[in-house]
Enzyme design. Sequence first.
Site: not given
Ligand SMILES: [Fe+2]
Length: 453
Positions: A384, A304, A347, A378, A353, A362
Amino acid sequence: MNQQTRPAPVGDPVATQIHPGYLSGFGNGFETEALPGALPIGRNSPQKCPYGLYAEQISGSPFTAPRTTNERSWLYRIRPTVMHWGAFRKVDARLWLTAPAEAAEMPPAPLRWDPVPIPAEPLSFVEGIRTMTTAGDAGSQAGMGAHLYVATRSMRDEYFYNADGEMLVVPQQGALRFRTEFGVIDVAPGEIVVIPRGVKFAVEVTGGPARGYLCENYGGAFTLPERGLIGANCLANQRDFLTPVASYEDRDAPGTMLVKWGGGLWAADIAHSPLDVVAWHGNYAPYKYDLRKFSPVGPILFDHADPSIFTVLTSPSETPGTANIDFVLFSDRWLVAENTFRPPWYHLNVMSEFMGLVYGVYDAKTGGGFQPGGASLHNTLLPHGPDVDAFEKASNAELTPHKLEGTLAFMFETRFLQKVSHFAAETPALQQDYATYGRKLAKHFDPNRPEAR
Ligand SMILES: [Fe+2]
């Protein structure tokens, strides 16, 4: 009433054909006039302006800001803004809060909301703003407000101006027309519009009842993020940002000037439209952008990149790399990474966020619950990640190239902790079971089986 709409912009006639009514580019030194010769050439403040106009400068940055962040425009208007001012009275800002604001005491848990219903009562864009979170301090020019809006009526002879923050509007349902001092901007879901602080405008509901998201940026003006090693292209390209050509209203009629200033909403009676700019030039102006023109760049072999790779616009702070706000997009893209858990990872993030969903699904929340028009928060350093449905699917999926299609999610990400409004804490739209979604994940650990499950 003499309303000039969509006059031909000065300049390149080819551009006129491509984007009627708009000028292309980001942060350009634009020039536009609704009457021939209205824009003084070679000077900003002639002794007498053409057509009997007044000259007025609006400064979006300190006079002495470096060139890269120096923003100002010169407006040539029927009346200067001091004539659109008056005796102000305090009016009810309803559910629109400004930081620092009184907040609900919330546990350190993730929060998620269903779409807020659009009420039947007549509500203008300004009246229908519901603050979800506030962060920082508007008076110190740091932080943001994350809001939802619902709008069921157009603003008629009502005009609005926000001195507290730049406004980034993300329509989710229903088209809107922003009649601004600088010209007319039409937006629909899939697009955004950004109104700099201090720019007067009125909002018309042009596509039925409207709902969407609003990021009120108290800090540095949104700008394009540096591309670094990516180079000169991709992500949000400058040419896709559209600023309106000059368009003015010569309208004498009783009206109301609404001003949000110092965290309060104020109103004054005026006798004419303040949207009376016949010509303007400069780099401080509203603009729109079609999010579907964002060209994502991402991992093409394994693993990622951080989601910062999807930043559309950023509001920088004084600390390099630490944004006051990043506006980040999760839209259609190919997933091709091999031997990779493809949704976002689990993470914790020192940035907080706030997310919204314009349409689609999503990819980290495939188990339902995160709906178009809904929202999630978050907050600072709260854990989360994917829900159990997304984890199980992605852990066992055949990793052929897969295209995420028909999805448009976004994030307002800020360095500040976001304080939750009483409205957000008490609305029935708040999902009571979201705080514990992580507990539905299974334990897979087996010390006797080193191979992946
Ligand atoms: Fe996030």
